[in-house]
Design a protein around this motif. Structure first.
Motif, mmCIF file in Angstrom:
data_model
loop_
_atom_site.group_PDB
_atom_site.id
_atom_site.type_symbol
_atom_site.label_atom_id
_atom_site.label_comp_id
_atom_site.label_asym_id
_atom_site.label_seq_id
_atom_site.Cartn_x
_atom_site.Cartn_y
_atom_site.Cartn_z
ATOM 1 N N LEU A 120 9.139 23.781 -14.681
ATOM 2 C CA LEU A 120 9.880 22.558 -15.014
ATOM 3 C C LEU A 120 11.106 22.415 -14.110
ATOM 4 C CD1 LEU A 120 9.779 22.536 -18.943
ATOM 5 C CD2 LEU A 120 8.254 21.387 -17.345
ATOM 6 N N LYS A 121 11.738 23.535 -13.801
ATOM 7 C CA LYS A 121 12.904 23.507 -12.911
ATOM 8 C C LYS A 121 12.488 23.107 -11.494
ATOM 9 C CE LYS A 121 15.880 26.811 -15.344
ATOM 10 N NZ LYS A 121 16.660 28.066 -15.245
ATOM 11 N N LYS A 122 11.328 23.572 -11.068
ATOM 12 C CA LYS A 122 10.836 23.199 -9.731
ATOM 13 C C LYS A 122 10.591 21.690 -9.656
ATOM 14 C CE LYS A 122 8.738 27.409 -7.931
ATOM 15 N NZ LYS A 122 7.558 27.958 -7.261
ATOM 16 N N TRP A 123 9.973 21.150 -10.692
ATOM 17 C CA TRP A 123 9.752 19.697 -10.716
ATOM 18 C C TRP A 123 11.089 18.958 -10.706
ATOM 19 C CZ3 TRP A 123 5.815 19.764 -15.394
ATOM 20 C CH2 TRP A 123 4.615 20.358 -14.966
ATOM 21 N N SER A 124 12.003 19.427 -11.558
ATOM 22 C CA SER A 124 13.316 18.774 -11.676
ATOM 23 C C SER A 124 14.051 18.779 -10.341
ATOM 24 C CB SER A 124 14.174 19.493 -12.729
ATOM 25 O OG SER A 124 13.546 19.461 -13.993
ATOM 26 N N ARG A 125 13.981 19.898 -9.668
ATOM 27 C CA ARG A 125 14.694 20.033 -8.391
ATOM 28 C C ARG A 125 14.133 19.069 -7.350
ATOM 29 N NH1 ARG A 125 15.218 24.454 -4.103
ATOM 30 N NH2 ARG A 125 17.456 24.575 -3.765
ATOM 31 N N GLN A 126 12.830 18.896 -7.344
ATOM 32 C CA GLN A 126 12.220 17.968 -6.385
ATOM 33 C C GLN A 126 12.610 16.521 -6.681
ATOM 34 O OE1 GLN A 126 8.013 18.883 -5.125
ATOM 35 N NE2 GLN A 126 8.205 20.408 -6.734
ATOM 36 N N ILE A 127 12.682 16.170 -7.966
ATOM 37 C CA ILE A 127 13.124 14.816 -8.338
ATOM 38 C C ILE A 127 14.549 14.600 -7.836
ATOM 39 C CG2 ILE A 127 13.652 13.243 -10.250
ATOM 40 C CD1 ILE A 127 11.460 14.753 -11.876
ATOM 41 N N LEU A 128 15.402 15.595 -8.035
ATOM 42 C CA LEU A 128 16.797 15.502 -7.574
ATOM 43 C C LEU A 128 16.873 15.352 -6.059
ATOM 44 C CD1 LEU A 128 19.004 18.040 -9.574
ATOM 45 C CD2 LEU A 128 19.228 15.539 -9.486
ATOM 46 N N LYS A 129 16.010 16.055 -5.345
ATOM 47 C CA LYS A 129 16.010 15.942 -3.884
ATOM 48 C C LYS A 129 15.643 14.521 -3.458
ATOM 49 C CE LYS A 129 15.298 20.708 -2.427
ATOM 50 N NZ LYS A 129 14.525 21.608 -1.579
ATOM 51 N N GLY A 130 14.685 13.934 -4.160
ATOM 52 C CA GLY A 130 14.323 12.547 -3.876
ATOM 53 C C GLY A 130 15.480 11.598 -4.170
ATOM 54 N N LEU A 131 16.146 11.805 -5.305
ATOM 55 C CA LEU A 131 17.301 10.967 -5.676
ATOM 56 C C LEU A 131 18.427 11.130 -4.667
ATOM 57 C CD1 LEU A 131 17.661 11.274 -9.560
ATOM 58 C CD2 LEU A 131 16.822 9.317 -8.247
ATOM 59 N N ASN A 132 18.675 12.365 -4.270
ATOM 60 C CA ASN A 132 19.741 12.627 -3.308
ATOM 61 C C ASN A 132 19.484 11.868 -2.009
ATOM 62 O OD1 ASN A 132 22.176 14.007 -2.578
ATOM 63 N ND2 ASN A 132 20.952 15.387 -1.308
ATOM 64 N N THR B 206 -0.619 21.282 -5.515
ATOM 65 C CA THR B 206 0.480 21.874 -4.745
ATOM 66 C C THR B 206 1.754 22.037 -5.567
ATOM 67 O OG1 THR B 206 1.237 19.707 -3.980
ATOM 68 C CG2 THR B 206 -0.360 20.869 -2.582
ATOM 69 N N GLY B 207 1.804 21.376 -6.732
ATOM 70 C CA GLY B 207 3.020 21.419 -7.538
ATOM 71 C C GLY B 207 4.102 20.494 -7.016
ATOM 72 N N GLN B 208 3.715 19.603 -6.109
ATOM 73 C CA GLN B 208 4.689 18.678 -5.534
ATOM 74 C C GLN B 208 4.835 17.432 -6.404
ATOM 75 O OE1 GLN B 208 3.721 16.783 -1.714
ATOM 76 N NE2 GLN B 208 5.743 17.377 -0.977
ATOM 77 N N VAL B 209 6.072 16.999 -6.614
ATOM 78 C CA VAL B 209 6.306 15.756 -7.352
ATOM 79 C C VAL B 209 7.057 14.766 -6.460
ATOM 80 C CG1 VAL B 209 6.316 16.882 -9.614
ATOM 81 C CG2 VAL B 209 8.477 16.537 -8.440
ATOM 82 N N LYS B 210 6.781 13.484 -6.695
ATOM 83 C CA LYS B 210 7.361 12.423 -5.866
ATOM 84 C C LYS B 210 7.814 11.259 -6.742
ATOM 85 C CE LYS B 210 4.177 13.386 -2.024
ATOM 86 N NZ LYS B 210 4.749 13.112 -0.690
ATOM 87 N N ILE B 211 8.957 10.707 -6.420
ATOM 88 C CA ILE B 211 9.461 9.521 -7.121
ATOM 89 C C ILE B 211 8.732 8.301 -6.577
ATOM 90 C CG2 ILE B 211 11.464 8.058 -7.543
ATOM 91 C CD1 ILE B 211 13.217 10.564 -7.131
ATOM 92 N N ILE C 29 0.858 -1.188 0.000
ATOM 93 C CA ILE C 29 0.000 0.000 0.000
ATOM 94 C C ILE C 29 0.892 1.236 0.000
ATOM 95 C CG2 ILE C 29 -1.800 1.281 1.219
ATOM 96 C CD1 ILE C 29 -2.768 -1.431 0.228
ATOM 97 N N THR C 30 0.645 2.154 -0.944
ATOM 98 C CA THR C 30 1.410 3.397 -0.997
ATOM 99 C C THR C 30 0.453 4.585 -1.041
ATOM 100 O OG1 THR C 30 1.491 3.394 -3.425
ATOM 101 C CG2 THR C 30 3.316 2.326 -2.283
ATOM 102 N N GLU C 31 1.024 5.755 -0.799
ATOM 103 C CA GLU C 31 0.213 6.968 -0.954
ATOM 104 C C GLU C 31 -0.123 7.134 -2.431
ATOM 105 O OE1 GLU C 31 2.022 10.935 -0.617
ATOM 106 O OE2 GLU C 31 3.963 9.933 -0.451
ATOM 107 N N VAL C 32 -1.190 7.858 -2.709
ATOM 108 C CA VAL C 32 -1.608 8.081 -4.088
ATOM 109 C C VAL C 32 -1.518 9.579 -4.375
ATOM 110 C CG1 VAL C 32 -4.083 8.277 -3.539
ATOM 111 C CG2 VAL C 32 -3.390 7.522 -5.808
ATOM 112 N N CYS C 33 -0.996 9.937 -5.552
ATOM 113 C CA CYS C 33 -0.894 11.347 -5.934
ATOM 114 C C CYS C 33 -2.103 11.728 -6.787
ATOM 115 C CB CYS C 33 0.412 11.610 -6.680
ATOM 116 S SG CYS C 33 1.840 11.599 -5.590
ATOM 117 N N THR C 34 -2.643 12.900 -6.515
ATOM 118 C CA THR C 34 -3.930 13.304 -7.093
ATOM 119 C C THR C 34 -3.932 13.442 -8.606
ATOM 120 O OG1 THR C 34 -3.337 15.619 -6.723
ATOM 121 C CG2 THR C 34 -4.629 14.538 -5.008
ATOM 122 N N SER C 35 -2.772 13.764 -9.203
ATOM 123 C CA SER C 35 -2.770 14.092 -10.634
ATOM 124 C C SER C 35 -2.068 13.061 -11.516
ATOM 125 C CB SER C 35 -2.122 15.468 -10.841
ATOM 126 O OG SER C 35 -2.780 16.434 -10.052
#
Length: 298
Positions: free
Chosen positions: A129-141, A166-171, A105-111
């Motif tokens: 696009l940079k905001k999304w990219s930065r969040q992906i990098l934070k997850g990878l880091n 919210t503009g939040q992205v998650k890996i 069971i995992t969380e579900v993203c609305t979009s």
């Protein structure tokens, strides 16, 4: 715990197809997505009163490889210990011996996923696009600095999920993730060909394969085109990747700063930066001051 069997006379109620062993989570029939070995269904957490995703892996695909089943189970269990706002949260995992499935069971993203979201919203600023990219990098880091180091190995835009309000992205989709020891090297070929680093095919690689895949994700976000879509077979993609031939989509990137950033991600392993190094890249300078929803890198 409330009854999981709704009143049959209640026409507005939606019945569960199955529930987990504790009775907390109930699965609906609606399919949110599917892959080669996994299906994802809409589900409900009765304790918290929230919708969740029920991921189901058919273990019959691994009938002749019990070691793979054990490894899959142990790695999914490890993911329960991950807590980062740019990584999909895993709530529960169990094996269903009767139906020969691994469920989590995992969380579900609305979009939904980033690939579909980007196709749907064609007019997106470079800043977004940079905001999304930065969040992906934070997850990878976070994954790469974890002890043991975790390599995603299948990062692409269909495995990154969006909360559009919210503009939040998650890996997500860490089903192919590998935990590696002190030398940070892994030895099996897995992933999506268009996003796989050349060294993945040599079966000797480190977490930097995720940085290559991330570069391809940025390319897809910018061009709204899957890299190497000019190739009509996996063999042709493999040949181009191993020969160092870049995807044609890269020629469509007109902004020199964006192109240089992508090229930096696609560099040879020795020259390829880590996620931590990329987070300091001037590429992200303009969004440093006004970000407020993804400042935590823990």
């Amino acid at each position: 715990m409330p009854s999981v069997n709704p009143d049959p006379l209640d026409k507005d109620s939606e019945p569960f197809v199955e529930t987990d062993p504790t009775g907390r989570y109930g699965r609906y029939s609606e399919l949110l997505g599917s892959g080669a070995v996994k299906k994802v269904y809409r589900a409900f957490d009765q304790e918290e009163g929230i919708e969740v995703a029920w991921n189901q892996v058919k273990l019959k695909n691994f009938t002749y490889d019990p070691a793979m089943v054990d490894r899959l189970y142990s790695e999914v269990r490890l993911l329960r210990s991950l807590t980062n706002q740019n990584i999909i949260t895993l709530y529960s995992v169990w094996r269903d011996e009767e139906h020969n499935t691994l469920n989590f069971i995992t969380e579900v993203c609305t979009s939904g996923n980033l690939r579909e979201y980007r196709k749907k919203h064609k007019q997106v600023s470079m800043k977004a696009l940079k905001k999304w990219s930065r969040q992906i990098l934070k997850g990878l880091n976070y994954l790469h600095l974890h002890d043991p180091c975790i390599i995603h190995r299948d990062l692409n835009c269909s495995n990154v999920f969006v909360n559009g309000n919210t503009g939040q992205v998650k890996i997500g989709d860490l089903g192919l993730a590998a935990t590696v020891g002190k030398n940070h090297s892994a030895h099996s070929i897995l992933g999506t060909p268009e996003f796989m680093a050349p060294e993945l095919y040599d079966e000797n690689y480190t977490e930097l394969v995720d940085i290559y895949s991330f570069g391809m994700c940025v390319l897809e976000m910018v061009t709204v085109e899957i890299p190497y879509s000019e190739c009509d077979s996996v063999a042709k993609i493999y040949k181009k990747v191993c020969s160092g031939v870049r995807p044609q989509a890269l020629n469509k990137v007109k902004d020199p700063e964006v192109k240089a950033f992508i090229e930096r991600c696609l560099a040879q392993p020795r020259a390829r930066p880590s996620a931590a190094e990329l987070l300091k890249d001037p590429f992200f300078d303009e969004i440093d001051d006004d970000e407020n929803n993804d400042t935590d890198c823990s």
